[in-house]
Design a protein around this motif. Structure first.
Motif, PDB file in Angstrom:
ATOM      1  N   GLY A 322       0.772  -1.113  -0.100  1.00 59.09           N
ATOM      2  CA  GLY A 322      -0.047   0.176  -0.069  1.00 59.09           C
ATOM      3  C   GLY A 322       0.759   1.175  -0.256  1.00 59.09           C
ATOM      4  N   CYS A 323       2.189   0.946   0.254  1.00 62.44           N
ATOM      5  CA  CYS A 323       2.995   2.109   0.565  1.00 62.44           C
ATOM      6  C   CYS A 323       3.259   2.725  -1.142  1.00 62.44           C
ATOM      7  CB  CYS A 323       4.188   2.098   1.168  1.00 62.44           C
ATOM      8  SG  CYS A 323       5.281   3.387   1.129  1.00 62.44           S
ATOM      9  N   GLN A 324       3.217   4.202  -1.265  1.00 64.28           N
ATOM     10  CA  GLN A 324       3.299   4.595  -2.727  1.00 64.28           C
ATOM     11  C   GLN A 324       4.741   5.137  -2.891  1.00 64.28           C
ATOM     12  OE1 GLN A 324       1.237   3.822  -5.034  1.00 64.28           O
ATOM     13  NE2 GLN A 324      -0.156   2.982  -3.645  1.00 64.28           N
ATOM     14  N   CYS A 325       5.651   5.217  -1.846  1.00 66.36           N
ATOM     15  CA  CYS A 325       6.924   5.776  -2.111  1.00 66.36           C
ATOM     16  C   CYS A 325       7.513   5.310  -3.491  1.00 66.36           C
ATOM     17  CB  CYS A 325       7.964   5.220  -0.810  1.00 66.36           C
ATOM     18  SG  CYS A 325       7.442   6.108   0.627  1.00 66.36           S
ATOM     19  N   PRO A 326       7.464   4.201  -3.948  1.00 63.13           N
ATOM     20  CA  PRO A 326       8.217   3.842  -5.170  1.00 63.13           C
ATOM     21  C   PRO A 326       7.575   4.731  -6.527  1.00 63.13           C
ATOM     22  CG  PRO A 326       7.979   1.600  -4.346  1.00 63.13           C
ATOM     23  CD  PRO A 326       7.197   2.785  -3.509  1.00 63.13           C
ATOM     24  N   ALA A 327       6.216   5.107  -6.516  1.00 64.72           N
ATOM     25  CA  ALA A 327       5.755   5.856  -7.419  1.00 64.72           C
ATOM     26  C   ALA A 327       5.853   7.294  -6.969  1.00 64.72           C
ATOM     27  CB  ALA A 327       4.244   5.412  -7.523  1.00 64.72           C
ATOM     28  N   ILE A 328       6.026   7.620  -5.910  1.00 61.94           N
ATOM     29  CA  ILE A 328       6.413   9.052  -5.232  1.00 61.94           C
ATOM     30  C   ILE A 328       7.850   9.350  -6.087  1.00 61.94           C
ATOM     31  CG2 ILE A 328       6.615  10.468  -3.703  1.00 61.94           C
ATOM     32  CD1 ILE A 328       4.299   9.204  -2.181  1.00 61.94           C
ATOM     33  N   LEU A 329       8.608   8.701  -5.675  1.00 68.41           N
ATOM     34  CA  LEU A 329      10.042   8.816  -5.878  1.00 68.41           C
ATOM     35  C   LEU A 329      10.262   8.996  -7.550  1.00 68.41           C
ATOM     36  CD1 LEU A 329      11.580   6.410  -3.190  1.00 68.41           C
ATOM     37  CD2 LEU A 329      11.836   9.066  -3.417  1.00 68.41           C
ATOM     38  N   LYS A 339      -3.321   6.088  -0.049  1.00 68.21           N
ATOM     39  CA  LYS A 339      -4.602   5.982   0.892  1.00 68.21           C
ATOM     40  C   LYS A 339      -3.872   5.953   2.476  1.00 68.21           C
ATOM     41  CE  LYS A 339      -7.473   3.932  -2.230  1.00 68.21           C
ATOM     42  NZ  LYS A 339      -7.774   2.778  -3.249  1.00 68.21           N
ATOM     43  N   LEU A 340      -2.742   5.665   2.550  1.00 70.33           N
ATOM     44  CA  LEU A 340      -2.206   5.561   3.849  1.00 70.33           C
ATOM     45  C   LEU A 340      -1.793   6.815   4.632  1.00 70.33           C
ATOM     46  CD1 LEU A 340      -0.106   2.097   3.657  1.00 70.33           C
ATOM     47  CD2 LEU A 340      -2.549   2.554   4.127  1.00 70.33           C
ATOM     48  N   PHE A 341      -1.489   7.698   3.763  1.00 67.94           N
ATOM     49  CA  PHE A 341      -0.988   9.136   4.106  1.00 67.94           C
ATOM     50  C   PHE A 341      -2.011   9.828   5.381  1.00 67.94           C
ATOM     51  CE2 PHE A 341      -1.047  13.729   3.687  1.00 67.94           C
ATOM     52  CZ  PHE A 341       0.193  13.965   3.755  1.00 67.94           C
ATOM     53  N   GLY A 342      -1.299  10.064   6.208  1.00 70.53           N
ATOM     54  CA  GLY A 342      -2.024  10.577   7.327  1.00 70.53           C
ATOM     55  C   GLY A 342      -3.054   9.921   8.115  1.00 70.53           C
ATOM     56  N   ILE A 344      -2.727   5.707   8.600  1.00 70.78           N
ATOM     57  CA  ILE A 344      -1.894   4.813   9.251  1.00 70.78           C
ATOM     58  C   ILE A 344      -0.648   5.319   9.293  1.00 70.78           C
ATOM     59  CG2 ILE A 344      -1.155   2.517   9.050  1.00 70.78           C
ATOM     60  CD1 ILE A 344      -4.185   2.735   9.345  1.00 70.78           C
ATOM     61  N   CYS A 345      -0.087   6.129   8.267  1.00 72.01           N
ATOM     62  CA  CYS A 345       1.094   6.476   8.130  1.00 72.01           C
ATOM     63  C   CYS A 345       1.209   8.154   8.453  1.00 72.01           C
ATOM     64  CB  CYS A 345       1.776   6.400   6.666  1.00 72.01           C
ATOM     65  SG  CYS A 345       3.556   6.690   6.414  1.00 72.01           S
ATOM     66  N   THR A 346       2.052   8.340   9.571  1.00 68.32           N
ATOM     67  CA  THR A 346       2.476   9.691   9.584  1.00 68.32           C
ATOM     68  C   THR A 346       3.805   9.591  10.226  1.00 68.32           C
ATOM     69  OG1 THR A 346       1.976   9.411  12.375  1.00 68.32           O
ATOM     70  CG2 THR A 346       0.047  10.096  10.643  1.00 68.32           C
ATOM     71  N   PRO A 350       5.943   6.220  10.640  1.00 67.18           N
ATOM     72  CA  PRO A 350       5.969   6.239   9.365  1.00 67.18           C
ATOM     73  C   PRO A 350       6.098   4.742   8.887  1.00 67.18           C
ATOM     74  CG  PRO A 350       8.014   6.350  10.479  1.00 67.18           C
ATOM     75  CD  PRO A 350       7.125   6.473  11.437  1.00 67.18           C
ATOM     76  N   LEU A 351       5.184   4.424   7.730  1.00 71.14           N
ATOM     77  CA  LEU A 351       5.330   3.265   7.157  1.00 71.14           C
ATOM     78  C   LEU A 351       6.335   3.154   5.831  1.00 71.14           C
ATOM     79  CD1 LEU A 351       1.749   2.122   6.795  1.00 71.14           C
ATOM     80  CD2 LEU A 351       3.327   1.567   8.351  1.00 71.14           C
ATOM     81  N   GLY A 352       6.786   4.458   5.197  1.00 70.66           N
ATOM     82  CA  GLY A 352       7.464   4.204   3.936  1.00 70.66           C
ATOM     83  C   GLY A 352       8.725   5.408   4.594  1.00 70.66           C
ATOM     84  N   SER A 353       9.539   5.375   3.738  1.00 73.54           N
ATOM     85  CA  SER A 353      10.891   6.260   3.738  1.00 73.54           C
ATOM     86  C   SER A 353      10.419   7.615   3.635  1.00 73.54           C
ATOM     87  CB  SER A 353      11.990   5.700   2.904  1.00 73.54           C
ATOM     88  OG  SER A 353      11.488   5.880   1.617  1.00 73.54           O
ATOM     89  N   CYS A 354       9.460   7.784   2.807  1.00 71.74           N
ATOM     90  CA  CYS A 354       9.104   9.268   2.161  1.00 71.74           C
ATOM     91  C   CYS A 354       8.541  10.070   3.466  1.00 71.74           C
ATOM     92  CB  CYS A 354       8.284   9.160   0.984  1.00 71.74           C
ATOM     93  SG  CYS A 354       8.935   8.507  -0.357  1.00 71.74           S
ATOM     94  N   MET A 355       7.998   9.027   4.524  1.00 66.51           N
ATOM     95  CA  MET A 355       7.310   9.893   5.517  1.00 66.51           C
ATOM     96  C   MET A 355       8.359  10.256   6.740  1.00 66.51           C
ATOM     97  SD  MET A 355       4.650  11.452   6.679  1.00 66.51           S
ATOM     98  CE  MET A 355       2.923  10.902   6.157  1.00 66.51           C
ATOM     99  N   VAL A 356       9.631   9.499   6.717  1.00 65.42           N
ATOM    100  CA  VAL A 356      10.440   9.562   7.748  1.00 65.42           C
ATOM    101  C   VAL A 356      11.573  10.486   7.603  1.00 65.42           C
ATOM    102  CG1 VAL A 356      11.860   7.448   7.292  1.00 65.42           C
ATOM    103  CG2 VAL A 356      11.487   8.244   9.845  1.00 65.42           C
TER     104      VAL A 356
HETATM  105  S1  SF4 Z   1       5.593   6.921   3.298  1.00 65.36           S
HETATM  106 FE1  SF4 Z   1       3.625   6.592   4.293  1.00 65.36          FE
HETATM  107  S2  SF4 Z   1       2.236   8.268   3.246  1.00 65.36           S
HETATM  108 FE2  SF4 Z   1       4.124   8.122   1.833  1.00 65.36          FE
HETATM  109  S3  SF4 Z   1       3.703   6.650   0.242  1.00 65.36           S
HETATM  110 FE3  SF4 Z   1       4.571   5.456   1.932  1.00 65.36          FE
HETATM  111  S4  SF4 Z   1       2.626   4.878   3.424  1.00 65.36           S
HETATM  112 FE4  SF4 Z   1       2.064   6.527   1.826  1.00 65.36          FE
END
Ligand code: SF4
Length: 385
Positions: A322-329, A339-342, A344-346, A350-356
């Motif tokens: 569910g983490c979209q970090c690869p597509a965001i990068l 869908k996890l932004f804010g 489950i993931c804060t 943090p669930l992905g590197s882009c949040m931490v």
């Molecule tokens: S870091 Fe968190 S909010 Fe960002 S894409 Fe991954 S799961 Fe989603």
């Protein structure tokens, strides 16, 4: 201008915003990729996007060194500390990045692994000198900016005969990543990613100079403007890109002339060239295998290569579901598409590197409060999570 406040002047920002609105052609759009996470944070911290006309968009790129490191390499670093019992030293940004099985270096440390946060490679060398009975590994990450200090530490360790010090090298290269994005099917075939020009990175360019961008500006016909990190820097660079695009030019221009020169820091480059060489290929989070995009330790310094000194299990563990970090990068999605932004993931969880990471896009969207509503809980989001 002499002081940093002047690069944040409201009046000058409004003047630049007026110039951009006057010069941006309403009949077209301008998709400008800021490669560097530092620019993404400047854009969100100072509301730069809000000052742009509707047809000027910033596309966030992969220039966050912590974000692009794949989970498998973090698992490898943990393995060094847990299985081989080394003192693992690394920069603070790496400590909370989620690795495999919802773990992180910080969690591994809490469970007993000897993992230490350092501010520089010199700290890691000092730890090695103080603990001659222990193996000390520096977990080296980062783009061209942090590479020279790693090379220097290896040279110093060799000169001192510091046999208990080695480096787990994960340094990556900016121009190769930009070229890879421009060659991706999403840009060339599918048209799902539109990039008209690049804001070139600030710190990286202070080391490598502006020349390395000339090849792909010409080859891929995309203008590059190297930009500083202050809001006026970003706005002026955007204006310079818009002018180039309006005039059909694709040149490398340097907005950050107070720091960056065409040739860069020759001393730092020579040091890196003495110690490190290109890897044939390297796995990036989001970009996959990128040819000639990372560095490894050269043979004369092989005694300081942790990958040769210790047996490391190769790992190709994927990202959290569910983490979209690869597509965001890759610039294909934005944090608010996740869908996890804010929910489950804060930053606290943090669930992905882009949040931490302090340079991550998700952290930028969240930290400056502009998109917190996007994370409001709904039954659909809870179900998706
Ligand atoms: S870091 Fe968190 S909010 Fe960002 S894409 Fe991954 S799961 Fe989603």
């Amino acid at each position: 201008m002499k002081y940093v406040d002047e690069f944040r002047s409201r009046d000058l920002a409004q003047g630049l915003a007026r110039a951009i609105r006057a010069e941006a052609d309403p009949a077209r759009s301008y998709n400008l990729m800021e490669f560097c996470g530092g620019h993404t944070h400047a854009i969100f911290r100072y509301g730069v996007q809000d000052l742009m006309p509707d047809n000027v968009h910033f596309v966030h790129g992969p220039g966050c060194p912590v974000c692009v490191l794949p989970i498998g390499r973090i698992d490898n670093a943990m393995e060094l500390a847990e299985r081989h019992g080394v003192i693992l030293c690394t920069y603070g940004d790496m400590m909370r990045v989620p690795a495999g099985r919802r773990r992180s270096l910080l969690k591994a440390k809490a469970e007993g692994a000897d993992i230490r946060m350092v501010f520089s490679t010199q700290d890691a060398l000092a730890i090695a000198r103080k603990n001659p009975e222990r193996q000390v590994v520096f977990f080296a990450i980062g783009f061209e900016t942090t590479t020279p200090p790693t090379a220097l530490a290896i040279v110093q360790a060799a000169a001192e005969g510091l046999e208990n010090f080695s480096v787990f090298c994960n340094h990556v290269l900016t121009p190769a990543a930009i070229q890879h994005i421009l060659e991706s099917p999403e840009v060339r075939e599918m048209g799902t990613l539109s990039i008209d020009g690049f804001l070139g990175p600030s710190h990286v360019s202070s080391v490598i100079g502006s020349r390395p961008y000339e090849f792909f500006a010409e080859e891929f016909q995309r203008p590059v403007v190297i930009a500083g990190f202050e809001p006026l820097d970003v706005m002026q660079a955007a204006l310079m890109l818009i002018r180039q695009l309006n005039e059909g030019r694709h040149e490398v221009e340097n907005q950050y002339r107070r720091v960056v020169t065409p040739e860069g820091n020759l001393k730092a480059q020579a040091l890196v060239a003495e110690v490190l060489e290109l890897r044939r290929s390297f796995q990036w989070r989001g970009l996959g295998q990128v040819p000639y995009s990372a560095l490894k330790i050269k043979k004369p310094y092989a005694a300081f290569d942790a990958e040769l000194r210790f047996e490391i299990t190769p790992s190709d563990r994927g990202d959290v579901k569910g983490c979209q970090c690869p597509a965001i990068l890759r610039g294909v999605k934005k944090p608010t598409d996740c869908k996890l932004f804010g929910t489950i993931c804060t930053p606290e969880n943090p669930l992905g590197s882009c949040m931490v990471s302090s340079e991550g896009s998700c952290a930028a969207y969240w930290t400056y409060g502009r998109f917190r509503h996007a994370g409001e809980s709904t039954p659909e989001r809870e179900a998706a999570a």
